[in-house]
Design an enzyme around this catalytic site. Structure first.
Site, PDB file in Angstrom:
ATOM      1  N   HIS A   6       0.848  -1.198   0.000  1.00 28.92           N
ATOM      2  CA  HIS A   6       0.000   0.000   0.000  1.00 28.92           C
ATOM      3  C   HIS A   6       0.881   1.245   0.000  1.00 28.92           C
ATOM      4  CE1 HIS A   6      -2.488  -3.244   1.578  1.00 28.92           C
ATOM      5  NE2 HIS A   6      -3.565  -2.537   1.278  1.00 28.92           N
ATOM      6  N   ARG A  54     -18.009 -19.004  38.616  1.00 23.17           N
ATOM      7  CA  ARG A  54     -17.795 -17.557  38.536  1.00 23.17           C
ATOM      8  C   ARG A  54     -17.506 -16.993  39.931  1.00 23.17           C
ATOM      9  NH1 ARG A  54     -23.549 -14.320  38.262  1.00 23.17           N
ATOM     10  NH2 ARG A  54     -24.815 -15.860  39.375  1.00 23.17           N
ATOM     11  N   LEU A  58      -8.309  -3.043  11.068  1.00 24.77           N
ATOM     12  CA  LEU A  58      -8.435  -1.604  11.303  1.00 24.77           C
ATOM     13  C   LEU A  58      -9.213  -1.306  12.576  1.00 24.77           C
ATOM     14  CD1 LEU A  58      -9.022  -0.383   7.648  1.00 24.77           C
ATOM     15  CD2 LEU A  58      -6.952  -0.149   9.034  1.00 24.77           C
ATOM     16  N   GLU A 110     -17.501  -4.729  24.544  1.00 27.97           N
ATOM     17  CA  GLU A 110     -16.695  -5.945  24.681  1.00 27.97           C
ATOM     18  C   GLU A 110     -15.452  -5.929  23.799  1.00 27.97           C
ATOM     19  OE1 GLU A 110     -21.052  -6.977  25.453  1.00 27.97           O
ATOM     20  OE2 GLU A 110     -19.937  -5.909  23.886  1.00 27.97           O
ATOM     21  N   HIS A 167     -28.233 -15.969  24.749  1.00 33.62           N
ATOM     22  CA  HIS A 167     -27.205 -15.857  25.781  1.00 33.62           C
ATOM     23  C   HIS A 167     -26.537 -17.201  26.099  1.00 33.62           C
ATOM     24  CE1 HIS A 167     -28.807 -11.900  26.220  1.00 33.62           C
ATOM     25  NE2 HIS A 167     -28.147 -11.636  27.335  1.00 33.62           N
ATOM     26  N   GLY A 183     -10.513   4.172   7.541  1.00 31.93           N
ATOM     27  CA  GLY A 183     -10.945   2.812   7.849  1.00 31.93           C
ATOM     28  C   GLY A 183     -11.001   2.560   9.344  1.00 31.93           C
ATOM     29  N   HIS A 188      -3.989   3.333  -3.611  1.00 34.79           N
ATOM     30  CA  HIS A 188      -4.176   2.867  -2.229  1.00 34.79           C
ATOM     31  C   HIS A 188      -3.447   1.564  -1.946  1.00 34.79           C
ATOM     32  CE1 HIS A 188      -6.142   1.004   1.240  1.00 34.79           C
ATOM     33  NE2 HIS A 188      -6.617   2.196   1.568  1.00 34.79           N
TER      34      HIS A 188
END
Length: 655
Positions: A20, A351, A110, A404, A466, A150, A254
């Site tokens: 690039h 947990r 990106l 997340e 879930h 981007g 590009h």
């Protein structure tokens, strides 16, 4: 100086016939402004602790970075430049940490580079708050990121940059290559955001409409950004492929070599008379950063020597943490934590067992930097001594919000910076939101710890959106990612210890919502947990081996007892980490999975993965559909996670 970058970029891409050239040619003056006037670094010591961090978030323009490293005096030779994008070279197609001295993170996907930059700036601020003393700022550096359209189109840039603004990370400076072009052409057809206003809404300082080809203007903007009390976005208007008379400003420059005719035309157009891969001596001299870098590091070393004399304990602690070494008290704390689980024999959700493990280890691990994506009360990644991180208030626990992917990439940036062991959590089914950051952590061999709770249909009434089914197996497919799904308090403590001790890659820790019974073990069995798989229930002359993980160990044990009542002897193997087990020597693996004894695997997830252990002659009790909305007990019965079904599978396999 800028044209030297253009020449190296176009020549290397032309030689490789891949790459690039447009971005390096368009951002050349921006690079000159930053690297010759502001960027604090030492080419002779790329790992100097107090160096500024530079990240090329738009990593497809990697030749910009490689040219800068070569010209500034890093151990990136002209032969390395010539080997651009070739096998095992220091100059791969996108920047990769660990391959090229001076590259701080692997970029290419990106948006993740700018998210890593947020993590690095976060780590710098927290370390500075913890260790700096009046007149002795031994942690004092900036994080600079180059970003393109981007990066800013990717949703992760919103997640990470919004949090950076909220926390006021003032030593984060991003330079936006606003050239209006992406691979498909002019972005005005699909990207018309008011980017400056967007970042102002995040709480960033925004410097608008800077001429990206005016070195003095860019340098002045960087100087102004350093004085801001918030992160800064410098919007640099540029022409992609600047210097290419026939291609500049368009999408054709590009992501492809210019072609020999256009390369020759560029040389004439910009007045560059040097042959390919040759740089005039005076330009090398202008770029050379070795003397300045040595001076900057020496000044810092003198300050750190004074700091060490006045604050020896703090100096030793900072040195230890930046080296990634664990404190001497860690082994004893881990052993005590394991012993405590054996003594208490608690029947609790893993947990909660995870939270107990964090609580046991945190007092001896000041480098713990925990957090959760808006699920702290469910993920249980908090502990008694947490201090929430807020704007102007440093601490050790981050509320990432419902972000997340951003959380996971920020954690990678923290790990790359050094000084902290980051961990963050969400429900396992949302691991998919984070997946590419998990992959990058594994690729970069970083000690990021990803905590995933609510790991199966066992979470019950929330339903199939879930309930994780494919997630554990799919995470096991990522190379260099250690995945742990423990069955009780002891395995949970061992898993946490293994994740913290691992220095060559990330780990996932996968925990249940529902309570699970404590499993009795000998000392030898406890010692073998860290090997990823071990015999939990031994039996002479066994007719079958039951392999299980997590919540299904309880079922395997009950099935083994039922089989014994019918005269069928069964062994039970607990395999909390197939990744770790697979790295054991052949003799150990053969002792756990004995040849000639048929096998049945039990896990509340997709079945295909387990045939690598049970073979075509074995069987798997699993789920190859999505879940349902119902109480956990009803669901396990509905999907065949019953003693009767396991016994039937065993009998069929034996027959």
């Amino acid at each position: 100086m800028a044209n030297a970058i253009r020449a190296l970029a176009m020549d290397a891409v032309q030689k490789a016939n891949s790459g690039h050239p447009g971005m390096p040619m368009g951002m050349a003056e921006i690079a000159v402004a930053l690297w010759s006037g502001h960027y604090s670094h030492n080419p002779a010591n790329p790992k100097w602790v107090n160096r500024d961090r530079f990240l090329l978030s738009n990593g497809h323009g990697s030749m910009l970075h490689y040219a800068l490293l070569h010209l500034a005096g890093y151990a990136v030779s002209m032969d390395d430049i010539k080997a651009f994008r070739q096998m095992h070279s220091k100059t791969p197609g996108h920047p990769e940490v660990g391959y090229t001295p001076g590259v701080e993170t692997t970029t290419g996907p990106l948006g993740q580079g700018i998210a890593n930059a947020v993590g690095m700036a976060l780590a710098e601020w927290l370390l500075a708050s913890e260790f700096n003393k009046p007149g002795l700022d031994v942690v004092d550096h900036y994080t600079y990121a180059f970003v393109g359209d981007g990066c800013l189109m990717e949703g992760i840039s919103h997640e990470a940059c919004a949090l950076a603004g909220t926390l006021g990370l003032k030593k984060l400076i991003a330079l936006y290559d606003d050239n209006g072009i992406s691979i498909d052409g002019k972005v005005e057809g699909w990207f018309t955001d008011d980017t400056p206003a967007r970042f102002e809404a995040y709480g960033w300082n925004v410097i608008r409409a800077v001429d990206g080809h005016d070195v003095a203007a860019v340098s002045a903007a960087i100087a102004a950004a350093k004085k801001a009390d918030k992160p800064t976005l410098i919007c640099c208007k540029t022409i992609i492929g600047k210097g290419s008379p026939n291609l500049q400003g368009g999408d054709k420059v590009h992501g492809a070599a210019l072609g020999e005719k256009e390369v020759a035309a560029v040389r004439e157009y910009i007045g560059w008379s040097a042959a390919p891969f040759e740089i005039p001596a005076d330009i090398y001299a202008a770029w050379d950063a070795k003397a300045a870098g040595a001076k900057q590091e020496a000044e810092w070393a003198a300050k750190f020597a004074e700091y060490t004399a006045k604050y020896p304990a703090e100096a030793a602690e900072l040195t230890r943490r930046m080296a990634g070494e664990l404190p001497g008290a860690f082994e004893a704390a881990l052993a005590a934590g394991i012993a405590s689980t054996v003594e208490k024999k608690e029947n609790i959700a893993t947990r909660k067992a995870s939270q107990n493990a964090i609580q046991a280890l945190a007092p001896v691990l000041p480098e713990f930097l925990g957090g959760s994506a808006d699920l702290t009360g469910s993920n249980l990644t908090n502990w008694k001594e947490i201090v929430p991180v807020r704007s102007g208030q440093p601490g050790n626990h981050i509320n990432y919000g419902v972000r997340e992917f951003g959380m996971s990439a920020i954690m990678n940036g923290v790990a790359l910076h050094g000084g902290y062991i980051p961990f963050g959590a969400t429900f396992l089914t949302f691991a998919d939101y984070s997946r590419n950051a998990l992959r990058m952590a594994a690729l970069m061999k970083q000690r990021s710890i990803f905590v995933f709770t609510h790991d199966s249909i066992g979470l019950g009434e929330d339903g199939p959106t879930h309930q994780s089914v494919e997630h554990v197996s799919s995470l096991r497919l990522i190379p260099n990612l250690d995945n742990w799904r423990p069955c009780d308090t002891t395995e949970s403590m061992v898993a946490w210890g293994a994740a913290v001790q691992r220095k060559d890659g990330p780990s996932t820790l996968i925990f249940s919502r529902q309570n699970l019974p404590f499993q009795e073990r000998s000392e030898a069995q406890i010692a073998d947990i860290k090997r990823g798989g071990y015999v939990l229930r031994e039996a002479a002359d066994a007719k079958v081996t039951l392999i299980a993980t997590g919540s299904e160990i309880e079922l395997a044990q009950a099935a083994a007892s039922a089989l014994a009542a019918e005269g069928i002897v069964a062994r039970v193997v607990s395999m909390p980490s197939t990744d770790v087990f697979d790295r054991q020597d052949a003799a150990y693996k053969a002792s756990v999975l004995t040849k000639g004894v048929p096998r049945v695997a039990i896990e509340a997830g997709v079945t295909d993965f387990w045939y690598k252990y049970v073979g075509l002659e074995g069987a798997v009790v699993g789920i190859d559909t999505f879940g349902e909305s119902a109480p956990a007990g009803v669901l396990f019965k509905h999907f065949g996670f019953t003693v009767e079904n396991v016994v039937a599978k065993v009998k069929a396999v034996i027959a």
